[in-house]
Design a protein around this motif. Structure first.
Motif, mmCIF file in Angstrom:
data_model
loop_
_atom_site.group_PDB
_atom_site.id
_atom_site.type_symbol
_atom_site.label_atom_id
_atom_site.label_comp_id
_atom_site.label_asym_id
_atom_site.label_seq_id
_atom_site.Cartn_x
_atom_site.Cartn_y
_atom_site.Cartn_z
ATOM 1 N N UNK A 21 0.778 -1.229 0.000
ATOM 2 C CA UNK A 21 0.000 0.000 0.000
ATOM 3 C C UNK A 21 0.808 1.276 0.000
ATOM 4 N N UNK A 22 2.096 1.221 -0.335
ATOM 5 C CA UNK A 22 2.901 2.445 -0.347
ATOM 6 C C UNK A 22 2.414 3.419 -1.425
ATOM 7 N N UNK A 23 2.683 4.685 -1.211
ATOM 8 C CA UNK A 23 2.486 5.683 -2.259
ATOM 9 C C UNK A 23 3.795 5.763 -3.037
ATOM 10 N N UNK A 24 3.716 5.511 -4.312
ATOM 11 C CA UNK A 24 4.898 5.438 -5.166
ATOM 12 C C UNK A 24 4.987 6.666 -6.058
ATOM 13 N N UNK A 25 6.146 7.298 -6.059
ATOM 14 C CA UNK A 25 6.462 8.377 -6.996
ATOM 15 C C UNK A 25 7.603 7.867 -7.882
#
Length: 530
Positions: free
Chosen positions: A212-216
């Motif tokens: 569930x990480x926010x990926x950039x």
């Protein structure tokens, strides 16, 4: 395009700590290491360096004490944004919401979630929906935001933290991601199709067991797009499955109460493709988020009532270290008490005292000094705090300026950045290095924004403004905007709106200084690298 009723994807987690795995762009890395310093240029409102200068004996007779190690100064206790990236601008703050507030938002939408919608295409609408985004969500209603005190306080906090007015936003969205649910790489802003969002703020409402990480993806976006690829083991993976577990990419892990603020447009207003992001799949557990999409102009047109704990000007230096909103727009003014500690203020005063007179220039009754590159490195903590306060990259700023107003001296009404300037000053930060926050009968030393309230001389405006404000018992809400000096207090204001328009209400001046004079440190931030 993205539906006007649906928003881009939220951010995610992994363990209780950050996952900051990314490679800085070369210019940013060089700046972080102090190997590269931007040039700067002046504009109307800033004094010219090199003009004739003579210091008063107050400065020349003082002992030199700036040799103290600034790294030993006490750290600020207020929770601040932590800069994760400057290009694009990404910030994180833990404990932005309390556990109780996180639980309240989840309970508020219990049983009301619906499948999330995304971009509509001429073909394969169903495939786009499933492949791009497959979580659940709900938008809070207008009355719900207006009439629920807990929600109102949360929203006001979000807007203060992002330095964006209350009504310039869409409704708050609450989202839920279950096992294997995700949101592929996407932008949050699409101006060509009427969805112009300068910034996004996401808050995680729970800890996630795994994933569930926010990926950039930043410079690796092409490797994370929605297509099937074969990995090193010969397995076929779709879209962000190829990137969420890769080393060298920026991933922010969800943690209950943690906020992520990122800007979808750069400081010049151009869409920032590097701000494209994704929500990685949840592997174990579930992920709850609250997200606010900010707009350039009023959208919901919902302005919450003032909260005297955080809105308006206190009549004496407040003990709270949180940002106060003096005026949300026209003009946009914020104050942070105890922005600098007593020791930090003294260190800057010591710096001015030991500055050779040939480096000081005078302008009327003001003596000013632009701090050179080498000394700025010694002031790194202070300078970084000023950048973070206005959410601007370090490369966008002019050098730090320290100044002294002689007793009785003032500065007439002026703009820090004139209209139609090619590379305008967007933000100004003024930190008062002395003063007790009290407002004298003539508003001695105060910064004044007439905002159409007063059309008299500066002296008369200061006197009339002080008289009106003295009628307030403890907090002054509304015009005139007079900010008296208080040691360590920071005043932040915009010269241009979020939408990039010149703000005529940013006209301001400095009331005549009291018998002790006035000392300030200030910085200006431009739309582009100077």
């Amino acid at each position: 395009m993205e539906s006007s009723q649906e928003g881009p994807a939220p951010a995610q987690q992994s363990g209780g700590r950050w996952i900051w795995m990314f490679i800085l762009p070369v210019p940013l890395l060089a700046f972080a290491l102090g190997l590269w310093q931007p040039a700067w240029q002046r504009s109307e409102g800033a004094a010219q360096e090199g003009q004739a200068s003579t210091l008063t004996s107050e400065w020349t007779d003082a002992p030199s004490q700036f040799s103290r190690a600034l790294s030993q100064l006490p750290a600020r206790s207020e929770a601040e944004w932590e800069v994760v990236s400057e290009f694009p601008r990404i910030f994180v703050r833990d404990d932005f919401l309390s556990f109780e507030e996180c639980n309240f938002l989840k309970e508020q939408v219990a049983g009301r979630l619906q499948p999330a919608k995304v971009v509509e295409r001429e073909e394969n609408k169903y495939d786009q929906q499933v492949n791009v985004r497959n979580n659940q969500q709900i938008w809070l209603g207008y009355a719900e935001e207006r009439d629920t005190p807990v929600i109102s306080h949360i929203l006001k906090r979000m807007h203060r933290a992002a330095r964006i007015p209350d009504d310039d936003a869409e409704a708050l969205q609450i989202g839920l991601y279950g096992i294997d649910e995700k949101y592929e790489v996407h932008p949050d802003s699409d101006p060509k199709n009427g969805v112009a969002r300068p910034a996004t703020l996401i808050v995680y409402l729970n800890d996630v067991d795994e994933g569930g990480e926010t990926l950039f993806p930043l410079g690796s976006r092409a490797e994370c797009t929605m297509r099937w690829r074969q990995d090193a083991e010969g397995k076929q993976k779709f879209g962000i499955q190829n990137c969420c577990d890769r080393e060298g990419l920026l991933r922010i892990s969800p943690k209950k109460g943690r906020a992520v603020l990122f800007f979808n447009h750069d400081t010049a207003g151009e869409i920032d493709m590097m701000a494209e992001h994704a929500a990685c799949q949840v592997k174990r557990g579930e992920k709850w988020i609250a997200q606010r999409w900010f707009r350039y102009e009023p959208y919901q047109r919902l302005v919450h009532p003032p909260d005297v704990r955080f809105d308006g000007l206190p009549m004496s230096a407040s003990q709270t270290r949180w940002t106060r909103s003096i005026s949300q727009k026209s003009p946009s003014l914020f104050v942070i008490e105890e922005f600098l500690s007593v020791e930090e203020c003294q260190a800057l005063l010591d710096l001015l005292k030991e500055t050779p007179s040939f480096k000081i220039f005078k302008e009327g009754g003001m003596a000013r000094h632009w701090v050179d590159k080498e000394v700025q490195r010694r002031l790194e903590k202070i300078i970084k705090r000023m950048h973070t306060a206005v959410l601007m990259p370090e490369a966008s700023s002019e050098p730090l300026q320290i100044g002294f107003y002689e007793p009785g001296s003032s500065q007439g009404f002026h703009f820090d950045s004139p209209k139609d300037e090619p590379n305008p000053r967007l933000w100004t930060v003024i930190v008062y290095l002395d003063g007790d926050g009290s407002l004298g009968d003539n508003a001695e030393g105060a910064t004044i924004f007439p905002s159409g309230w007063c059309r008299f001389s500066l002296e008369e405006c200061c006197r009339l403004g002080a008289k009106q404000i003295h009628q307030a018992k403890s907090i002054h809400l509304g015009m005139p905007y007079l900010v008296p000096p208080a040691r360590g207090r920071a005043l932040l204001f915009r010269s241009y709106t979020t939408a990039g328009a010149h703000d005529p209400t940013a006209l301001h001046g400095s009331c005549a200084a009291g018998p002790e004079g006035k000392k300030v440190a200030q910085k200006w931030f431009r739309a582009r690298q100077p």
